[in-house]
Design an enzyme around this catalytic site. Sequence first.
Site, PDB file in Angstrom:
ATOM      1  N   HIS A  39       0.809  -1.214   0.000  1.00 54.96           N
ATOM      2  CA  HIS A  39       0.000   0.000   0.000  1.00 54.96           C
ATOM      3  C   HIS A  39       0.845   1.267   0.000  1.00 54.96           C
ATOM      4  O   HIS A  39       1.862   1.355   0.691  1.00 54.96           O
ATOM      5  CB  HIS A  39      -0.890   0.026   1.251  1.00 54.96           C
ATOM      6  N   GLU A  40       0.392   2.261  -0.775  1.00 55.50           N
ATOM      7  CA  GLU A  40       0.988   3.609  -0.792  1.00 55.50           C
ATOM      8  C   GLU A  40       2.488   3.611  -1.065  1.00 55.50           C
ATOM      9  O   GLU A  40       3.257   4.322  -0.426  1.00 55.50           O
ATOM     10  CB  GLU A  40       0.694   4.340   0.532  1.00 55.50           C
ATOM     11  N   GLY A  41       2.894   2.809  -2.020  1.00 56.09           N
ATOM     12  CA  GLY A  41       4.306   2.715  -2.360  1.00 56.09           C
ATOM     13  C   GLY A  41       4.942   1.568  -1.619  1.00 56.09           C
ATOM     14  O   GLY A  41       4.968   1.546  -0.390  1.00 56.09           O
TER      15      GLY A  41
END
Length: 586
Positions: free
Chosen positions: A439-441
């Site tokens: 998630h998120e990078g």
Amino acid sequence: MSRILSQRDLEFLLYEWLDVTALTARPRFAEHSRETFDAMLEVSAQIAEREFAPHNRAGDLQEPTFDGERVTVIPEVKAALKAFNDSGLLAGGLDEELGGLQLPHAVLRACFAWFQAANIATSAYPMLTMANANLLLTYAKQEHVDAFVRPMLEGRFTGTMCLSEPQAGSSLSDVTTRAVPAGDGAYRLHGSKMWISAGDHELSETIVHLVLARVQGAPAGVKGLSLFIVPKHLLGPDGSPAERNDVVLAGLNHKMGFRGTTNAVLSFGDGTYEPQGAPGAVGYLVGEEGRGLAYMFHMMNEARIGVGAGAVALGYTGYLHALAYARERLQGRPVTGKDPAAPPVPIVRHPDVRRMLLASKSYVEGGLALVLYAAMLVDDDSPDAPLLLDVLTPIVKAWPSQWCLKANDHAIQVHGGYGYTREYPVEQFYRDNRLNPIHEGTDGIQALDLLGRKVVMQGGAGLALLLRTIGATTARAPEELSAMASALDAACARLTEVTRKLWAAGDPDAALANATAYLDTAGHIVIAWMWLEQAIAAAGKEGAFYDGKRLAARYFFTHELPRTGPWLDLLAGGDTLLADLDDAVL
């Protein structure tokens, strides 16, 4: 005692360590006190226990479905979100003028941890909405704040972030969604977005998508990206949702965890609808053209801290479930027990079970301290706070995603054969948490961000500030903690030396070849710092709780901080195997 989170630990971190009540001396927080903070924490725990936790398993087993027209989510989710919205937490950190409570971010983060630990999937909807609203409050026109943000803060609309595309993934420079000026101040968008959490559902009146797209004629790469508000419905004259925008759900992704959160493939401008009689999804530019990624980082960084907090919360509840099970489960006898007729003992008495529990305690309580410290930096008005938060953000996201996941792994192991069955919830906690390293990078991207950007920006000012701040802690450690302080000082000195060596030649390929080892090292050093801080706060205090803090700190310094030695050796050696190898041999 709750198996969701530890109220006692939150109280220790907020009041005995971070001293959040000192913030009430500032005008912004003057209406608050220890009593109001405690009240919000208590309300959060109650709603999490009553509305979020009971359907955590049901949301996992009955994931959202799509019949080609409409998404169906179990009804308990909508009821839980209404209870959350009614609590005031959706706008909890915002100005009173916006309906906010002006809570310190550290308190708000602690409150939200209850919901993440109780039901990470349902909590994803408000987390994304709050981050979306915060971005628009910073960069959007007032007319768009009034039209979209206020309804989000009232709980009527929800929000998303739309970055990834099927062909691009995390490589945002390859985004191809295009935006064409419509001549009326709006734009028309065409393209597809992938992996959009909360991307479609019937839980709100409409959904406000924040979409990265390339304006026609914009340059290639990330500098050509702009940010647009693209609502699922256009708004009528009274501000309520009216005509459908051309944003269409192409399908739902089916995940191993977070299964109660819809995860969508969205099509923009495919002609299913023609809003206002013209092709394309109507979008409204946020800020200036070409600055979309810079704006989106406002939401991404908030979400990255939210992901780290969620990883801590899932690891924490897994640890608490494992601890309770280990105290109740009778099995085996001490190694010195020779009498087969003797009664079995609780498995918590077996050294290897204690090892896993103590390791887990050190990960989740250390991770929670880091998350709350980062939130406190948002409230900090000193000039150094933004830079320190900037350098810590990749660690806040990635370290809990790896090591608090390890706590979930330990929780399964402590449960033995029961751990991987659905009879106990620890297998779901693991599956849910396994998404957070992506998630998120991904953690690898966070490693590149830390070593490739954050520690070298402003001539190394970010790393220097972090190490100086850690040094201030070691300098005030009492005599009984001097060995820990010395070990941490030595690790910091070596990190400084190795960082200089990595960048001495100015070769990014060589410097970043082992960026993940660098992230692991820096993360463990930062968590050791968090444990030294907690040990200082617990010094001289008696009772089982404080003994537990001292024991976990001792464990981290004797079993975990030494891991940094081999990682630093690898980095100092300049090994470029991972950069040089021919992938044909894999």
